[in-house]
Design an enzyme around this catalytic site. Structure first.
Site, PDB file in Angstrom:
ATOM      1  N   SER A 130      -1.178 -22.816  32.059  1.00 42.80           N
ATOM      2  CA  SER A 130      -2.150 -23.900  32.109  1.00 42.80           C
ATOM      3  C   SER A 130      -1.436 -25.258  32.087  1.00 42.80           C
ATOM      4  O   SER A 130      -0.590 -25.514  32.950  1.00 42.80           O
ATOM      5  CB  SER A 130      -3.150 -23.754  30.958  1.00 42.80           C
ATOM      6  OG  SER A 130      -4.297 -24.538  31.171  1.00 42.80           O
ATOM      7  N   ASP A 257      -9.804 -15.572  35.812  1.00 44.13           N
ATOM      8  CA  ASP A 257      -9.655 -16.933  35.294  1.00 44.13           C
ATOM      9  C   ASP A 257     -10.966 -17.696  35.476  1.00 44.13           C
ATOM     10  O   ASP A 257     -11.367 -18.012  36.595  1.00 44.13           O
ATOM     11  CB  ASP A 257      -8.521 -17.648  36.030  1.00 44.13           C
ATOM     12  CG  ASP A 257      -8.071 -18.919  35.318  1.00 44.13           C
ATOM     13  OD1 ASP A 257      -8.924 -19.572  34.681  1.00 44.13           O
ATOM     14  OD2 ASP A 257      -6.888 -19.249  35.389  1.00 44.13           O
ATOM     15  N   HIS A 286      -7.609 -16.630  31.815  1.00 41.24           N
ATOM     16  CA  HIS A 286      -6.811 -17.848  32.006  1.00 41.24           C
ATOM     17  C   HIS A 286      -5.573 -17.880  31.114  1.00 41.24           C
ATOM     18  O   HIS A 286      -4.530 -18.388  31.509  1.00 41.24           O
ATOM     19  CB  HIS A 286      -7.691 -19.070  31.728  1.00 41.24           C
ATOM     20  CG  HIS A 286      -6.969 -20.373  31.886  1.00 41.24           C
ATOM     21  ND1 HIS A 286      -6.505 -20.823  33.099  1.00 41.24           N
ATOM     22  CD2 HIS A 286      -6.623 -21.322  30.967  1.00 41.24           C
ATOM     23  CE1 HIS A 286      -5.907 -21.997  32.928  1.00 41.24           C
ATOM     24  NE2 HIS A 286      -5.964 -22.319  31.656  1.00 41.24           N
TER      25      HIS A 286
END
Length: 321
Positions: A130, A257, A286
């Site tokens: 991320s 995700d 995610h």
């Protein structure tokens, strides 16, 4: 309604539902008296973890998280690498940004680069998830990467409206957690609330221990950089990496995700990473480190092993020359 507008409406609804789940969990926790026999301990908020032997490997977490997000994967990596797992500056337990430094992506990159300098490390293998993936890209741009493995990295999008909506949803969720972080033990007592907090981030919420979740919630109340970062991150996307580079890039995107779906965020990211290898990782969300730690480690080690083997072969040739 056009497909584009329908997609935007879905993104708005998803973001609001994610934030509402957190707010609902906090509301119930506030009304419910703690059960002393059900209280779950929190882990210590520490600035970093380092362990293992081998070439250095830097692991970077996402916004609002802490180094412990990588804990499930670390045991698979330490037999092969000197594993360095910091908590980002301004996050729970991590170092503070220097006074007068405005929170920004580049400020976090600066802080990590300074830490690498203090450790005497010029280049390291990097894996980031991320926001940590975006930071990894910027470290690579500065010449600090031996290899780069990116797990659903932030930083690319096609629609300014969509990324703004996603950012609002994350701000709402993390803001609610921060406000009620002192009620962390009460929040995790209820299975449904635990699921509501984790379902948007991971595919298998039951893999996250109650002790870890309490720690993550506590950390949210000690992360002053998160709110100001979320006000600026969506303003400028990541710049493309150069085609001519001396390190491999593997882009790994989760098929479940819900934070950054591949169609809207992964595809434009791939365009900014010319020559990168793309792998779609099945059965994970995610933040895939708890969903399938063995597979995440394998995807990292495949890349680092190839680079290290090539480096050793080059050194051997140079010695024999």
């Amino acid at each position: 309604m056009t497909d584009k507008r329908r997609g935007q409406a879905t993104a708005v609804a998803t973001a609001l539902l994610a934030g509402s789940a957190v707010a609902t969990a906090a509301h119930f926790a506030q009304r419910r008296a703690p059960n002393p026999r059900a209280v779950t301990s929190a882990l210590e908020l520490t600035p970093s973890h380092r362990g293992g032997t081998g070439t250095p490997l830097l692991l970077l977490h996402g916004i609002g998280a802490i180094w412990r997000a990588w804990s499930p994967v670390v045991p698979y990596l330490e037999p092969h690498h000197d594993v360095i797992v910091p908590t980002l500056a301004g996050h729970g337990g991590g170092p503070s940004l220097d006074p007068g430094v405005m929170p920004s992506l580049q400020a976090l990159v600066d802080a990590l680069e300074d830490e690498l300098d203090k450790l005497g490390l010029q280049k390291v293998h990097i894996a980031g998830n991320s926001l940590g993936g975006w930071i990894g890209i910027e470290l690579a741009r500065r010449g600090r990467a031996q290899s780069l493995v990116l797990l659903s990295p932030a930083g690319a999008w096609r629609s300014p409206r969509r990324i703004k909506v996603q950012t609002v949803g994350v701000r709402f969720s993390l803001g609610a957690l921060a406000r009620y972080s002192h009620r962390a033990e009460s929040i995790v007592e209820r299975r449904l609330l635990r699921w509501a907090l984790l379902a948007g981030q991971v595919a298998h919420p039951h893999h996250v221990t109650r002790e870890s979740l309490v720690t993550y919630i506590h950390a949210s109340g000690q992360s002053p950089v998160v709110e100001p970062l979320l006000q600026v991150l969506h303003l400028n996307p990541v710049d493309p990496l150069p085609v001519d580079r001396d390190y491999p890039v593997r882009l790994v995107w989760a098929d479940r995700d819900r934070v950054l779906p591949f169609k809207h965020f992964g595809s434009p990211m791939l365009e900014r990473l010319p020559g990168a290898e793309l792998i779609r990782l099945r059965g994970v969300g995610h933040v895939p480190m708890s969903d399938d730690p063995a597979r995440v480690a394998e995807l990292i080690l495949e890349v680092t092993a190839e680079v290290d083997h090539a480096a050793m072969s080059t050194e051997s040739i140079d010695r024999d020359a």
